[in-house]
Design a protein around this motif. Structure first.
Motif, short mmCIF file in Angstrom:
data_model
loop_
_atom_site.label_atom_id
_atom_site.label_comp_id
_atom_site.label_asym_id
_atom_site.label_seq_id
_atom_site.Cartn_x
_atom_site.Cartn_y
_atom_site.Cartn_z
N ASP A 1 5.63 -4.21 -36.33
CA ASP A 1 5.01 -4.07 -37.64
C ASP A 1 5.17 -2.64 -38.12
OD1 ASP A 1 4.20 -6.71 -37.56
OD2 ASP A 1 2.30 -6.21 -36.56
N THR A 2 4.63 -2.35 -39.30
CA THR A 2 4.85 -1.03 -39.88
C THR A 2 4.14 0.09 -39.14
OG1 THR A 2 3.04 -1.43 -41.43
CG2 THR A 2 5.27 -1.95 -42.17
N ASN A 3 3.09 -0.22 -38.37
CA ASN A 3 2.38 0.80 -37.61
C ASN A 3 2.13 0.33 -36.19
OD1 ASN A 3 1.85 2.69 -39.86
ND2 ASN A 3 0.52 1.06 -40.63
N ALA A 4 2.55 1.12 -35.22
CA ALA A 4 2.29 0.81 -33.81
C ALA A 4 2.04 2.14 -33.10
CB ALA A 4 3.47 0.07 -33.18
N GLU A 5 0.80 2.33 -32.63
CA GLU A 5 0.41 3.60 -32.04
C GLU A 5 0.65 3.61 -30.54
OE1 GLU A 5 -3.52 6.55 -31.83
OE2 GLU A 5 -3.48 4.83 -33.18
N MET A 6 1.13 4.73 -30.03
CA MET A 6 1.28 4.89 -28.60
C MET A 6 -0.10 4.98 -27.95
SD MET A 6 2.93 8.06 -26.48
CE MET A 6 1.48 9.09 -26.71
N ARG A 7 -0.26 4.33 -26.81
CA ARG A 7 -1.50 4.44 -26.04
C ARG A 7 -1.31 5.58 -25.03
NH1 ARG A 7 -4.79 -0.25 -26.30
NH2 ARG A 7 -5.71 0.36 -24.31
#
Length: 348
Positions: free
Chosen positions: A21-27
């Protein structure tokens, strides 16, 4: 501007065909135990529309405009045959840390509520942008270099595009076609993207298709409506721990993290395990890379169970140090305050 044909490309490795998707944050806990670079499958994703799949065989990169003598066009294999440069560099979303304006400073800012996972460091390989500009013959009156992506137009604003000053473009900007030894994955700009050291991520245009060299200062929605007056990234730090992580009382524990700055290398990191009442300098080793992060660690033996607040603050070579409070930015950019990271120490 003519666009490259959108088709599935070969021989890009199948495992790199992950379109997010347009936003995927690193954990951040996913970086624990990793090496210096962010693995591709953990590298954050920020797109304004959707990821295009581009055929490298038909893709072309145009370099043109009033600021060059001889407009040029480059194909994918032509670029890969040119003298290359390999660098370890960070890319970070301008809104990284935005949610802490609200959760920590109680003055929320609009936009995607990123924690600190809107950053990644990769080993990029490509051609210095200055080589392509030199091939087109930049004129003395060249002022701005406008990079435009091949992703779909964003609402009524058109294709994502953002100008760079000619000085920055001729300095250290990379036209990258590899990431961590692999061809760029679609989510990260295949076939080619810009990598702009130290600057906000929007400057590192993905799916690059057009470079205009202008003799006047350029204004686009991506430096006026969006991302106005933001360029170099501030100093930040993060622990390689989950938010509200549970640690056993038995210790000692080695707390690890990373610090970075768009202004220059990190020269000092201090850590507090008591919510800022006391600080001690973290240990670190390895490379001090100007545009990438510095891994560090401290040993800690907790003396009691219950809630604790971890804090880390870094100083870069310019003397800039993370503050305890950041004045609110209307778009939620430039959050550089020390983040209060809650954990729970438990028996067991």
């Amino acid at each position: 501007m003519e666009h490259a044909t959108v088709t599935i490309v070969k021989p890009l490795p199948d495992h790199l065909f992950r379109v997010r998707d347009t936003n995927a944050e690193m954990r951040w806990e996913a970086m624990s135990g990793q090496g210096y670079h962010t693995p591709i499958d953990r590298f954050f994703v920020r797109n304004h529309t959707s990821t295009p799949i581009i055929d490298a065989a038909t893709w072309r990169l145009r370099v043109h405009g009033a600021g060059v003598r001889c407009p040029r066009e480059f194909g994918y294999e032509q670029l890969r045959a040119m003298p290359s440069r390999t660098v370890d560099l960070a890319i970070e979303c301008a809104g990284n840390g935005r949610r802490f304006y609200g959760t920590q400073q109680h003055d929320a800012a609009p936009g995607t509520q990123w924690g600190l996972g809107g950053i990644g460091v990769a080993r990029w390989r490509g051609v210095p942008l200055r080589r392509l500009l030199e091939a087109a013959g930049p004129l003395p009156g060249a002022v701005d270099v406008l990079a435009t992506g091949l992703d779909a137009p964003f609402e009524e604003y058109g294709h994502v595009r953002r100008p760079l000053p000619i000085g920055k473009a001729m300095d250290d900007v990379l036209v990258a076609y590899e990431m961590n030894g692999e061809p760029l994955p679609p989510d990260h700009g295949f076939p080619v993207r810009l990598v702009v050291p130290g600057w906000v991520g929007i400057a590192s245009i993905k799916w690059l298709g057009d470079i205009e060299v202008a003799t006047a200062e350029l204004r686009t929605p991506w430096n006026t409506v969006f991302y106005p007056d933001v360029t170099v990234q501030p100093v930040k730090s993060a622990f390689e721990l989950a938010w509200n992580a549970r640690l056993p009382l038995t210790g000692p524990h080695v707390l690890r993290g990373r610090s970075w700055s768009g202004r220059g290398r990190i020269v000092r990191v201090e850590v507090s395990v008591d919510g800022g009442l006391s600080w001690r300098e973290a240990e670190h080793h390895g490379r001090h890379l100007v545009s990438a992060w510095l891994p560090w660690h401290v040993s800690w033996a907790p003396s009691r169970t219950g809630a604790h607040v971890l804090m880390a603050r870094a100083t870069d070579e310019t003397g800039a140090t993370q503050p305890l409070f950041t004045p609110r930015h209307p778009f939620g950019y430039n959050f550089d305050a020390v983040v209060r990271h809650p954990i729970e120490v438990v028996n067991g």
